[in-house]
Design a protein around this motif. Structure first.
Motif, mmCIF file in Angstrom:
data_model
loop_
_atom_site.group_PDB
_atom_site.id
_atom_site.type_symbol
_atom_site.label_atom_id
_atom_site.label_comp_id
_atom_site.label_asym_id
_atom_site.label_seq_id
_atom_site.Cartn_x
_atom_site.Cartn_y
_atom_site.Cartn_z
ATOM 1 N N ILE B 58 0.617 -1.448 -0.037
ATOM 2 C CA ILE B 58 0.018 0.070 -0.020
ATOM 3 C C ILE B 58 0.423 1.537 0.031
ATOM 4 C CG2 ILE B 58 -1.835 1.361 1.427
ATOM 5 C CD1 ILE B 58 -2.531 -1.260 2.263
ATOM 6 N N PRO B 59 0.458 1.697 -1.035
ATOM 7 C CA PRO B 59 1.162 3.678 -0.985
ATOM 8 C C PRO B 59 1.435 4.364 0.538
ATOM 9 C CG PRO B 59 -0.122 3.491 -2.834
ATOM 10 C CD PRO B 59 -0.351 2.142 -2.314
ATOM 11 N N SER B 60 2.151 4.722 0.914
ATOM 12 C CA SER B 60 2.702 5.455 2.585
ATOM 13 C C SER B 60 1.195 6.153 2.199
ATOM 14 C CB SER B 60 3.570 5.988 2.344
ATOM 15 O OG SER B 60 3.843 7.462 1.285
ATOM 16 N N TYR B 61 1.252 6.737 3.185
ATOM 17 C CA TYR B 61 -0.030 7.693 3.532
ATOM 18 C C TYR B 61 0.274 9.063 3.118
ATOM 19 C CZ TYR B 61 -3.279 11.587 6.189
ATOM 20 O OH TYR B 61 -3.647 12.393 6.285
ATOM 21 N N ASN B 62 2.118 9.601 3.078
ATOM 22 C CA ASN B 62 2.189 10.691 2.897
ATOM 23 C C ASN B 62 2.284 10.775 0.646
ATOM 24 O OD1 ASN B 62 3.010 11.656 4.401
ATOM 25 N ND2 ASN B 62 5.600 11.920 4.200
ATOM 26 N N LEU B 63 2.551 8.952 0.496
ATOM 27 C CA LEU B 63 2.356 9.230 -1.014
ATOM 28 C C LEU B 63 1.042 9.980 -1.265
ATOM 29 C CD1 LEU B 63 2.951 8.774 -3.563
ATOM 30 C CD2 LEU B 63 3.219 6.353 -3.334
ATOM 31 N N GLN B 64 -0.065 9.547 -1.074
ATOM 32 C CA GLN B 64 -0.639 9.478 -1.187
ATOM 33 C C GLN B 64 -2.371 10.750 -0.769
ATOM 34 O OE1 GLN B 64 -3.476 5.891 0.810
ATOM 35 N NE2 GLN B 64 -2.094 4.890 0.145
ATOM 36 N N ARG B 65 -1.529 11.456 0.745
ATOM 37 C CA ARG B 65 -2.317 12.838 0.604
ATOM 38 C C ARG B 65 -1.076 13.602 -0.906
ATOM 39 N NH1 ARG B 65 0.208 15.191 5.803
ATOM 40 N NH2 ARG B 65 2.253 15.105 4.777
ATOM 41 N N GLN B 66 -0.258 13.181 -1.386
ATOM 42 C CA GLN B 66 0.217 13.729 -2.090
ATOM 43 C C GLN B 66 -0.474 13.947 -3.664
ATOM 44 O OE1 GLN B 66 3.264 16.247 -1.796
ATOM 45 N NE2 GLN B 66 1.803 16.925 -3.955
ATOM 46 N N SER B 67 -0.964 13.015 -3.185
ATOM 47 C CA SER B 67 -1.884 12.605 -4.743
ATOM 48 C C SER B 67 -2.925 13.856 -5.063
ATOM 49 C CB SER B 67 -2.181 10.722 -5.147
ATOM 50 O OG SER B 67 -2.884 10.828 -6.297
ATOM 51 N N LEU B 68 -3.115 13.113 -3.644
ATOM 52 C CA LEU B 68 -4.904 13.924 -3.471
ATOM 53 C C LEU B 68 -4.850 15.729 -3.752
ATOM 54 C CD1 LEU B 68 -7.717 13.602 -2.173
ATOM 55 C CD2 LEU B 68 -7.128 13.941 -0.211
ATOM 56 N N LEU B 69 -3.751 16.460 -3.085
ATOM 57 C CA LEU B 69 -3.313 17.875 -3.372
ATOM 58 C C LEU B 69 -3.068 17.667 -4.442
ATOM 59 C CD1 LEU B 69 -2.656 20.242 -1.783
ATOM 60 C CD2 LEU B 69 0.174 19.457 -1.944
ATOM 61 N N ASP B 70 -2.377 16.953 -5.173
ATOM 62 C CA ASP B 70 -2.206 17.231 -7.100
ATOM 63 C C ASP B 70 -3.581 17.359 -7.222
ATOM 64 O OD1 ASP B 70 0.720 14.995 -6.821
ATOM 65 O OD2 ASP B 70 0.104 17.369 -6.376
ATOM 66 N N MET B 71 -4.590 16.063 -7.497
ATOM 67 C CA MET B 71 -5.647 16.499 -7.609
ATOM 68 C C MET B 71 -6.690 17.360 -7.516
ATOM 69 S SD MET B 71 -8.858 13.023 -6.707
ATOM 70 C CE MET B 71 -7.036 12.223 -6.136
ATOM 71 N N SER B 72 -6.755 17.872 -7.209
ATOM 72 C CA SER B 72 -7.258 18.821 -6.371
ATOM 73 C C SER B 72 -6.809 20.123 -6.479
ATOM 74 C CB SER B 72 -7.476 19.079 -4.256
ATOM 75 O OG SER B 72 -7.602 18.061 -4.240
ATOM 76 N N LEU B 73 -5.168 20.099 -6.566
ATOM 77 C CA LEU B 73 -4.906 21.864 -7.707
ATOM 78 C C LEU B 73 -5.570 21.214 -9.040
ATOM 79 C CD1 LEU B 73 -1.672 21.890 -5.858
ATOM 80 C CD2 LEU B 73 -3.511 23.398 -5.664
ATOM 81 N N VAL B 74 -5.154 20.359 -9.865
ATOM 82 C CA VAL B 74 -5.612 20.172 -10.683
ATOM 83 C C VAL B 74 -7.625 20.463 -10.884
ATOM 84 C CG1 VAL B 74 -6.231 18.355 -12.437
ATOM 85 C CG2 VAL B 74 -3.827 17.973 -11.991
ATOM 86 N N LYS B 75 -8.031 20.469 -10.405
ATOM 87 C CA LYS B 75 -9.639 19.677 -10.227
ATOM 88 C C LYS B 75 -9.868 22.329 -10.424
ATOM 89 C CE LYS B 75 -11.416 16.152 -8.326
ATOM 90 N NZ LYS B 75 -12.493 16.298 -9.504
ATOM 91 N N LEU B 76 -8.766 22.614 -9.778
ATOM 92 C CA LEU B 76 -8.829 23.923 -9.361
ATOM 93 C C LEU B 76 -8.913 25.026 -10.468
ATOM 94 C CD1 LEU B 76 -8.247 24.437 -5.421
ATOM 95 C CD2 LEU B 76 -10.636 24.818 -6.595
ATOM 96 N N GLN B 77 -8.093 24.373 -11.147
ATOM 97 C CA GLN B 77 -7.777 24.595 -12.144
ATOM 98 C C GLN B 77 -8.385 24.594 -13.626
ATOM 99 O OE1 GLN B 77 -4.374 25.987 -13.398
ATOM 100 N NE2 GLN B 77 -3.908 26.121 -10.980
ATOM 101 N N LEU B 78 -9.245 23.493 -13.304
ATOM 102 C CA LEU B 78 -9.991 23.340 -14.509
ATOM 103 C C LEU B 78 -10.896 23.929 -14.263
ATOM 104 C CD1 LEU B 78 -9.941 19.088 -15.097
ATOM 105 C CD2 LEU B 78 -9.584 21.048 -16.644
ATOM 106 N N CYS B 79 -11.204 24.362 -13.081
ATOM 107 C CA CYS B 79 -12.547 25.523 -12.659
ATOM 108 C C CYS B 79 -11.743 27.126 -12.265
ATOM 109 C CB CYS B 79 -12.205 25.433 -10.665
ATOM 110 S SG CYS B 79 -13.884 24.471 -10.322
ATOM 111 N N HIS B 80 -10.964 27.274 -12.760
ATOM 112 C CA HIS B 80 -10.263 28.194 -13.303
ATOM 113 C C HIS B 80 -10.684 28.116 -15.071
ATOM 114 C CE1 HIS B 80 -8.088 31.868 -13.322
ATOM 115 N NE2 HIS B 80 -7.247 31.818 -13.884
ATOM 116 N N MET B 81 -10.389 27.396 -15.454
ATOM 117 C CA MET B 81 -10.177 27.710 -17.134
ATOM 118 C C MET B 81 -11.771 27.579 -17.148
ATOM 119 S SD MET B 81 -8.061 24.570 -18.084
ATOM 120 C CE MET B 81 -6.372 24.512 -17.453
ATOM 121 N N LEU B 82 -12.388 26.802 -16.806
ATOM 122 C CA LEU B 82 -14.083 27.145 -16.795
ATOM 123 C C LEU B 82 -14.633 28.075 -17.248
ATOM 124 C CD1 LEU B 82 -15.078 24.099 -16.083
ATOM 125 C CD2 LEU B 82 -14.946 23.896 -18.354
ATOM 126 N N VAL B 83 -15.693 29.083 -18.361
ATOM 127 C CA VAL B 83 -15.632 30.060 -17.626
ATOM 128 C C VAL B 83 -16.606 30.786 -16.077
ATOM 129 C CG1 VAL B 83 -17.311 32.295 -18.343
ATOM 130 C CG2 VAL B 83 -15.803 30.606 -20.097
#
Lengths: 449, 280
Positions: B58-83
């Motif tokens: 199982i990937p370490s907690y830190n790795l998963q947390r990092q992955s969640l952070l990345d995912m969230s930032l990408v989501k916010l980026q997409l938010c920003h792109m949409l009008v």
């Protein structure tokens, strides 16, 4: 009445499918609402259209054949708009419809998209005047020399025509997206809520509204909470409630001050520390709040549960029901595909004894508050032949799996039932499943309660 | 700004640990996050030791947390792109990002990542891991056997957005403070783009031993077509007035249970879409 008598179990488990309507694929239903008598049912869709259904009066010849709902009127409520100042398109999707209590022969309803609320008047015309002296049948002026005698025009019956006219347009009241409208019990005012503000309007005045709640921070970078839903109390015209993305409810009294930023009561359940995760806040966000018919309770829906709150108790809900707790272990996936942000609605039955809400895979759930029994049903063409009794469904979470059980991993998350409505007095429910509308009725004869 | 960039680099490098691991990443993320416990890295390793041999670590907690952070930032980026982003969704995602950052600051992992000299890390590797990361995530979604995909969130907006300029230089790299102001200030989207560009410029300036030109060339190698396709599809969806679920069925579900007439209209729409793709 449903839920209270000896047949309450019968009701919950033996809904029969009375009617379903399939709209063209372009029209995803975005809201469903019965009027105060239940005679009319309005649906709004993503294309800005409103379709009103009317219940046929029950036939005396077949007393067991309950009145069915047929299309009564269809009209285009909102059109897509373009905000030139912000370079933004304003969707025509109907977010909410609310009926006004009927005060004369006409029916009225409010419909809203993200920005503009409209008041519509629905009237029937089943007679027309005939026998004019100066005009002929087609309306052309008659040659006066042909008129030899005078006649009195008479009203003759004609095919029923339903006319819908926009009576008021309440525009420019909202910077953010309108998520709720609610008509006050005084029948003179109504409120509209967007993400950060709530406005109070008078039904007859369109160029002015009062701002009664404003949670916009001075610095938008400090924004951490938004308004998700709001409703007036059914009996007390001074009280209203609004829910937030942090899972709290605020009951406000308009007598206390003009600006109701300060709540009279704050309803909040403390977080369970053992269940804490990065998704705790998101799943606690309240997607819908509804007062009970009695006015004593509030029903809220968050991502995994429905909760009943007593207005007199602010510390925690009096009842909590799990809608689909098996999703708790899937929150990360649901976050990734955005399903975790889905806004499900909830509904009370007429006697406040049964509550209903939608879920995924075209499932919807009902909870009997008295017996604590619950049932999962499915709204789909395959499982709902007309007059067939709905079969309860089950989601299995590993372990023993019965025949016809669905495993969590086979759930279809694109089939979500977000909008449901319950007839104000009878056991009739309307379920919107994407672009299909299902109407289910109790198999027990409607006269028997 | 450099902190965030290095944070993401760290995450992306870790994510490239294996395509297969990426596949199961989301499922394991689910397992880890459901416990709701905040553990340090070593606890995660204890878990690995505890599992039977033969079962994937199982990937370490830190790795998963990092992955969640990345995912969230990408989501916010997409938010920003949409009008016109959904404000509630944006607020909830931003709150999640803030929570993760707070925890990482407390853990000290935030500082740890900052001190890693990512300036020396090859920026070419950034490109390759980004693509790997994305495809493994998409594959993870496909494995779940449901008919949704990353396309679903793009269909929220009816507005075809000419955001290729911001997207090509974004790649989910932005400072948190500017991020929030960009997300909320819907009233002045033009101003937003200015702020966004400014913060990116600052990021570029702090990268050592790299000239701005090289960096821009670097980002131009990022697979822009992915984003362009999505925005194009979004625009087309609103033009053809297709229902949300129908469009998903057309693109992501091979087993369409729709009736014949639906199939025909889907095919027609598909032809229409292919036409547009070919024309552009």
């Amino acid at each position: 009445v449903a839920g209270c008598g000896p047949d309450n179990q019968v009701f919950i488990s033996s809904l029969k499918s009375a009617f379903f309507l399939f709209l063209p694929p372009a029209d995803i239903i975005s809201t469903v609402e019965f009027n105060h008598t239940g005679e009319l049912l309005a649906t709004g869709d993503k294309g800005g259209r409103v379709v009103i259904f009317q219940r046929e009066p029950e036939s005396k010849n077949e007393p067991y054949n309950q009145g069915e709902y047929n299309v009564y009127s269809t009209f285009q409520s909102h059109e897509p708009e373009f905000d030139y100042l912000k370079s933004l398109e304003i969707e025509e999707k109907i977010n909410k419809i609310k009926w006004l209590p009927q005060q004369n022969a006409a029916h009225s309803l409010l419909s809203t998209n993200d920005k503009t609320i409209k008041l519509w008047k629905i009237t029937e015309r089943d007679k027309r005047p005939e026998g004019y002296n100066l005009k002929d049948e087609e309306g052309k002026l008659k040659d006066l020399s042909t008129v030899t005698s005078l006649q009195v025009p008479v009203l003759k019956p004609m095919d029923l025509m339903v006319e819908v006219t926009p009576r008021r347009i309440f525009a420019n009241g909202h910077t953010y997206h309108v998520n709720s409208i609610s008509v006050n019990s005084d029948c003179e005012t109504y409120m509209s809520a967007d993400d950060l503000r709530i406005n109070l309007w008078h039904l007859a005045i369109t160029d002015r509204s009062f701002n009664i709640v404003d949670i916009k921070p001075a610095n938008m970078e400090d924004l951490t909470e938004v308004i998700t839903a709001s409703e007036f109390h059914p009996h007390h015209c001074n009280l209203f409630v609004y829910s937030s993305s942090k899972g709290s409810l605020r009951l406000c009294d308009m007598r206390a001050s003009a600006l109701c930023d300060k709540h009279s009561k704050l309803y909040e359940e403390p977080e369970d520390p053992s269940n804490r995760s990065f998704f705790s806040e998101i799943i606690s966000s309240v997607s819908d709040v509804k007062f009970s018919h009695s006015g004593r309770y509030m029903l809220t829906r968050d991502y995994l549960t429905v909760k009943v709150w007593d207005l007199n108790m602010e510390t925690k809900p009096v009842e909590t029901y799990q809608v689909h707790d098996y999703l708790r272990s899937k929150l990360c996936s649901l976050y990734e595909n955005d399903c975790i942000f889905d806004k499900f609605e909830c509904a009370w039955n007429g006697s406040d004894s049964v509550i209903m809400t939608g879920a995924y895979n075209n499932f919807f759930r009902m909870f009997d508050r008295n017996t604590k029994r619950d049932v999962t049903l499915e709204a789909s063409r395959e499982s709902s032949k007309p007059r067939a009794i709905l079969k309860p469904r089950r989601v299995c979470v590993g372990g023993k799996r019965r025949k016809d059980d669905i495993s969590v991993d086979s759930l279809d998350f694109t089939k979500k039932i977000l909008h449901t409505a319950w007839h104000p007095t009878e056991n009739i429910i309307a379920i919107a499943a994407t672009n299909n509308l299902y109407i289910f009725q109790d198999k027990v004869n409607s006269e028997m309660h | 700004m450099a902190v965030v960039l290095s944070l993401l680099l760290h995450g992306l490098l870790l994510s490239s640990m294996g395509e297969e691991e990426g596949l199961h990443q989301t499922q394991f993320l689910d397992t880890m996050f459901v416990r709701g416990l905040k553990r340090k890295c070593f606890d995660g390793e204890e878990d690995i030791e505890g599992t039977l041999a033969g079962i994937k670590a199982i990937p370490s907690y830190n790795l998963q947390r990092q992955s969640l952070l990345d995912m969230s930032l990408v989501k916010l980026q997409l938010c920003h792109m949409l009008v016109e982003p959904n404000l509630c969704r944006s607020v909830l995602i931003a709150n999640t990002v803030r929570q993760i950052q707070e925890e990482m600051t407390q853990d000290g992992t935030w500082q740890m990542i900052n001190t890693q000299s990512t300036g020396q890390a090859s920026l070419d590797r950034l490109v390759s891991t980004d693509i790997l990361c994305r495809s493994s995530r998409d594959q993870a979604e496909g494995k779940q056997g449901t008919a949704y995909g990353t396309l679903s969130k793009d269909f929220e907006s009816d507005q075809a957005q000419d955001s290729s300029e911001t997207i090509s230089t974004a790649s989910a790299v932005q400072a948190p403070r500017n991020l929030q102001s960009n997300v909320w200030e819907m009233e002045s989207p033009q101003e937003n783009k200015g702020n966004f560009q400014k913060s990116l410029d600052q990021i570029f300036e702090t990268l050592e031993n790299k000239s701005p030109n090289t960096v821009e060339d670097l980002f131009s190698e990022v697979d822009n077509s992915y984003y362009d396709l999505d925005t194009m599809l979004t625009g087309m969806m609103s033009n053809t007035k297709m229902g949300h679920c129908d469009s998903l069925e057309t693109f992501s579900s091979p087993t369409n249970t729709a009736s014949n007439s639906n199939c025909k209209s889907d095919l027609n729409d598909l032809d229409h879409i292919v036409e547009i793709l070919v024309e552009s």
